[in-house]
Scaffold this motif. Sequence first.
Motif, PDB file in Angstrom:
ATOM      1  N   THR A 175     -13.336  93.934 -32.363  1.00  0.00           N
ATOM      2  CA  THR A 175     -14.575  93.399 -32.953  1.00  0.00           C
ATOM      3  C   THR A 175     -15.807  94.093 -32.376  1.00  0.00           C
ATOM      4  OG1 THR A 175     -13.529  91.233 -33.194  1.00  0.00           O
ATOM      5  CG2 THR A 175     -15.934  91.296 -33.323  1.00  0.00           C
ATOM      6  N   SER A 176     -15.854  94.228 -31.079  1.00  0.00           N
ATOM      7  CA  SER A 176     -17.052  94.749 -30.397  1.00  0.00           C
ATOM      8  C   SER A 176     -17.145  96.270 -30.410  1.00  0.00           C
ATOM      9  CB  SER A 176     -17.055  94.275 -28.942  1.00  0.00           C
ATOM     10  OG  SER A 176     -15.950  94.841 -28.237  1.00  0.00           O
ATOM     11  N   HIS A 206     -16.605  89.448 -22.804  1.00  0.00           N
ATOM     12  CA  HIS A 206     -17.172  88.953 -24.063  1.00  0.00           C
ATOM     13  C   HIS A 206     -18.566  88.345 -23.871  1.00  0.00           C
ATOM     14  CE1 HIS A 206     -15.763  85.148 -22.424  1.00  0.00           C
ATOM     15  NE2 HIS A 206     -16.486  84.521 -23.323  1.00  0.00           N
ATOM     16  N   PRO A 224     -23.995  89.333 -26.701  1.00  0.00           N
ATOM     17  CA  PRO A 224     -22.818  88.891 -27.460  1.00  0.00           C
ATOM     18  C   PRO A 224     -23.174  88.293 -28.820  1.00  0.00           C
ATOM     19  CG  PRO A 224     -23.109  87.584 -25.447  1.00  0.00           C
ATOM     20  CD  PRO A 224     -24.075  88.708 -25.373  1.00  0.00           C
ATOM     21  N   TYR A 276     -21.065  89.964 -31.784  1.00  0.00           N
ATOM     22  CA  TYR A 276     -20.068  89.150 -32.471  1.00  0.00           C
ATOM     23  C   TYR A 276     -20.625  88.448 -33.713  1.00  0.00           C
ATOM     24  CZ  TYR A 276     -17.357  90.106 -28.301  1.00  0.00           C
ATOM     25  OH  TYR A 276     -16.697  90.731 -27.265  1.00  0.00           O
ATOM     26  N   ASN A 277     -21.810  88.899 -34.164  1.00  0.00           N
ATOM     27  CA  ASN A 277     -22.416  88.378 -35.407  1.00  0.00           C
ATOM     28  C   ASN A 277     -22.604  86.876 -35.380  1.00  0.00           C
ATOM     29  OD1 ASN A 277     -22.699  90.838 -36.820  1.00  0.00           O
ATOM     30  ND2 ASN A 277     -20.484  90.822 -37.221  1.00  0.00           N
TER      31      ASN A 277
END
Lengths: 146, 146
Positions: free
Chosen positions: B74-75, B105, B137, B141-142
């Motif tokens: 994801t990141s 995270h 974050p 992570y939207n």
Amino acid sequence: MNEPSPNSTDSASQPFTPKFDAAGLIPAIVQDASSGEVLMFAWMNREAFELTASTRLAHYYSRSRGKLWKKGETSGHTQEVESLRIDCDQDVLLLRVKQHGAACHTGYRSCFYREIVAIDNSVPILHVCEKEKFFDPAEVYNLRQS
Amino acid sequence: MNEPSPNSTDSASQPFTPKFDAAGLIPAIVQDASSGEVLMFAWMNREAFELTASTRLAHYYSRSRGKLWKKGETSGHTQEVESLRIDCDQDVLLLRVKQHGAACHTGYRSCFYREIVAIDNSVPILHVCEKEKFFDPAEVYNLRQS
């Protein structure tokens, strides 16, 4: 890279709420405070943690023997704790220690003395990376016939 | 210090026989290959290990989500594996990696960004040791409202 945003959980001091697992244990990674070498991995129960924190000497819980142990109680290879850290989820500890003697019961300085190699197209094997042992376990643990 | 004694288990190459626990998992310690900083701790199942070994990108098994994950999926903060070691009992892995971005995270470079302090005569608290986060974050992570 983005600028960090203000976040109330990131203040300088935060509560210590360690999470022990269903067996009452928390993993502990042990690192040499001066060299950064990862020396070993072990488990602590609450009593082992509290003894470690209060005496500044590493104590662990042996799952195989079902009991608390002080690192170096037989070998004399104790670990003086210079700092204790905990991870983001508060379920893993990191000890930075001054290691007296060697951490591994095999005689090597670190338990991680072997590299996994040939992993792409063949059966992996282990190569010993360390040049020599720090001590002879047969002698230290009185396994020799005299 | 004693001289090491010859021991047949200490030959240069040894069989790789990793021990996965009752849940099929093995702990993995992740260390920055250049700085030695301990970045994180995670678990692998056999599939995660094999993917890590074959792709040289770290994969883990999430116990909370019950599934395999590729670090950085994801990141974008992937981990290139420079070496894989295993401990004396073959039940803990040590990955030395090139960390792209940050491992944690929360945005910090390492998950171990807090020290446990005031442990002798008072309730322990955590002090954040790292000066700043590497990323936000909420943005990565939207999680932000747009």
